[in-house]
Design a protein around this motif. Structure first.
Motif, PDB file in Angstrom:
ATOM      1  N   SER A   5       0.810  -1.214   0.000  1.00  0.00           N
ATOM      2  CA  SER A   5       0.000   0.000   0.000  1.00  0.00           C
ATOM      3  C   SER A   5       0.844   1.265   0.000  1.00  0.00           C
ATOM      4  CB  SER A   5      -0.923   0.006   1.222  1.00  0.00           C
ATOM      5  OG  SER A   5      -0.160   0.133   2.420  1.00  0.00           O
ATOM      6  N   THR A   6       2.158   1.124  -0.001  1.00  0.00           N
ATOM      7  CA  THR A   6       3.047   2.270   0.028  1.00  0.00           C
ATOM      8  C   THR A   6       3.198   2.865  -1.371  1.00  0.00           C
ATOM      9  OG1 THR A   6       5.003   0.911  -0.351  1.00  0.00           O
ATOM     10  CG2 THR A   6       4.364   1.289   1.939  1.00  0.00           C
ATOM     11  N   PRO A   7       3.731   4.088  -1.470  1.00  0.00           N
ATOM     12  CA  PRO A   7       4.063   4.618  -2.802  1.00  0.00           C
ATOM     13  C   PRO A   7       5.029   3.661  -3.514  1.00  0.00           C
ATOM     14  CG  PRO A   7       4.285   6.315  -1.124  1.00  0.00           C
ATOM     15  CD  PRO A   7       4.055   5.032  -0.396  1.00  0.00           C
ATOM     16  N   TYR A   8       5.033   3.707  -4.826  1.00  0.00           N
ATOM     17  CA  TYR A   8       5.894   2.840  -5.631  1.00  0.00           C
ATOM     18  C   TYR A   8       5.523   1.360  -5.479  1.00  0.00           C
ATOM     19  CZ  TYR A   8       8.745   7.081  -5.761  1.00  0.00           C
ATOM     20  OH  TYR A   8       9.185   8.364  -5.925  1.00  0.00           O
ATOM     21  N   SER A   9       4.252   1.077  -5.224  1.00  0.00           N
ATOM     22  CA  SER A   9       3.860  -0.319  -4.992  1.00  0.00           C
ATOM     23  C   SER A   9       4.118  -1.197  -6.208  1.00  0.00           C
ATOM     24  CB  SER A   9       2.392  -0.396  -4.575  1.00  0.00           C
ATOM     25  OG  SER A   9       1.553   0.156  -5.566  1.00  0.00           O
ATOM     26  N   LYS A  10       3.897  -0.675  -7.411  1.00  0.00           N
ATOM     27  CA  LYS A  10       4.155  -1.471  -8.617  1.00  0.00           C
ATOM     28  C   LYS A  10       5.653  -1.712  -8.776  1.00  0.00           C
ATOM     29  CE  LYS A  10       3.377  -1.598 -13.626  1.00  0.00           C
ATOM     30  NZ  LYS A  10       2.816  -0.867 -14.795  1.00  0.00           N
ATOM     31  N   GLU A  11       6.451  -0.636  -8.604  1.00  0.00           N
ATOM     32  CA  GLU A  11       7.902  -0.775  -8.689  1.00  0.00           C
ATOM     33  C   GLU A  11       8.405  -1.771  -7.648  1.00  0.00           C
ATOM     34  OE1 GLU A  11       7.120   3.459 -10.187  1.00  0.00           O
ATOM     35  OE2 GLU A  11       6.235   2.055  -8.752  1.00  0.00           O
ATOM     36  N   LEU A  12       7.835  -1.704  -6.442  1.00  0.00           N
ATOM     37  CA  LEU A  12       8.270  -2.588  -5.370  1.00  0.00           C
ATOM     38  C   LEU A  12       7.965  -4.044  -5.704  1.00  0.00           C
ATOM     39  CD1 LEU A  12       9.437  -2.884  -2.507  1.00  0.00           C
ATOM     40  CD2 LEU A  12       7.108  -2.598  -1.621  1.00  0.00           C
TER      41      LEU A  12
END
Length: 353
Positions: A5-12
């Protein structure tokens, strides 16, 4: 907090899967060495692991984020010169997959030897600047200890405009049964641990397997110590770039415990030792005034240390700028310590230098 649910979830998600797949690949190389299929005294297992890991990580990242720069340690020159090395690397790349079909679908693998070589070279051509978005990777950090079956890391970080935003480190041999990281205490049964962080949202750890991503737990922040006696150093006695004699001198000057409690060859593993391995302080006073670290030896690990409560600066107290190319060009030396005591270390360094 759910890291998804954090920013950059797709990148993560892509980064974590890519690093887990590359970590599995490196374990396959180590298994081949242990079974005698590859010669431990020959450098080719390290070479194959480096090239193959870089190819798989860049393949996954470049397919989903084609406009991002990629900074990798390796280039394909040796593979283009050596047909046998190329063949062995391609066999490894083309046969390494996650066992979970849905996870593997999110990744990409090169379809030919030539595509693999071109992907490796994307990393060799990349750079970090003050106004770009770049993935920084070290396919095998700690090559000397990797081939010995000791600690090493598969490292990936996202840097935007010179600032670290995301970090994923795969530590395939990490074993924390003693509460400390030791070169020779390794995970022989499983896939080690993956440690990751998103800027401003903390650091997390999960076991690595051969399928999809397992559940992660948040890493506790470091106690904010104020007493010099509570410093706990991680270092490397065999280092050729740092002046460990000066590190000892600083400890004596401050009245800090010495020698260091944890000794690790991999630069990135030293940050992990601070985050989860019982240590809290890392010092780097270079042997030469002209020395500057490669960015892939520190990007990612630094963010994880910061997200667990450490302050990181150069020896003058300046923040580390990751936007000056393929090295930390503006950073002379380094101090990594809990924020509450970083200033005392900085003052001590200025006094002895």
């Amino acid at each position: 907090m759910d890291p998804s649910s954090t920013p950059y979830s797709k990148e993560l998600q892509i980064a974590c899967l890519a690093v887990q797949r590359a970590s599995r690949l490196t374990k396959r190389v180590l298994d081949a060495v242990d079974k005698g299929a590859l010669d431990k005294s020959d450098s080719s297992p390290v070479t194959i692991a480096d090239f193959a890991s870089q190819a798989l990580i860049i393949a996954a990242i470049h397919r989903v984020f084609p406009h991002d720069d990629i900074v990798g340690e390796e280039d394909s020159k040796a593979l283009r010169r050596d047909a046998n090395l190329l063949k062995r690397t391609w066999e490894l790349v083309s046969s390494t997959h996650l066992d979970d079909e849905e996870s593997e679908k999110l990744l990409y693998s090169p379809c030919s030897k030539e595509e693999m070589l071109d992907l490796i070279d994307l990393g060799a051509q990349g750079t970090c600047s003050a106004n770009n978005r770049s993935w920084v990777l070290d396919p095998v950090d700690g090559t000397a200890t990797f081939i010995q079956g000791q600690q090493y890391a598969v490292c990936l970080a996202l840097v935007e405009n010179g600032r670290q935003k995301l970090a994923v480190l795969g530590c395939p041999n990490l074993n924390l049964e003693t509460g400390r990281i030791h070169e020779d205490i390794v995970d022989r049964e499983g896939g080690g641990q993956q440690i990751f962080a998103v800027a401003g949202h903390g650091a997390f750890m999960r076991p690595m397997g051969t399928h999809g991503l397992l559940d992660a737990r948040k890493i506790d922040r470091k106690p904010q110590i104020t007493e010099i006696k509570d410093l706990d150093f991680v270092d490397c006695a065999a280092t050729t770039s740092s002046d460990i004699g000066m590190h000892s001198r600083l400890a004596a000057h401050l009245g800090a415990p010495w020698p260091h409690s944890t000794d690790l060859w991999s630069a990135q593993l030293r940050y992990i030792a601070i985050a989860v391995g019982g240590c809290n302080t890392l010092l780097k006073i270079p042997r030469k005034a002209s020395y500057r670290s490669n960015i892939w030896d520190h990007a990612g690990g630094m963010l994880i240390a910061e997200e667990t409560g450490c302050t990181i600066s150069d020896l003058a107290g300046n923040p580390v700028d990751c936007g000056q190319g393929r090295t930390l060009a503006g950073c002379y030396g380094m101090i990594v310590a809990p924020a509450s005591i970083h200033g005392k270390l900085l003052q001590g360094v200025k006094e002895i230098l």
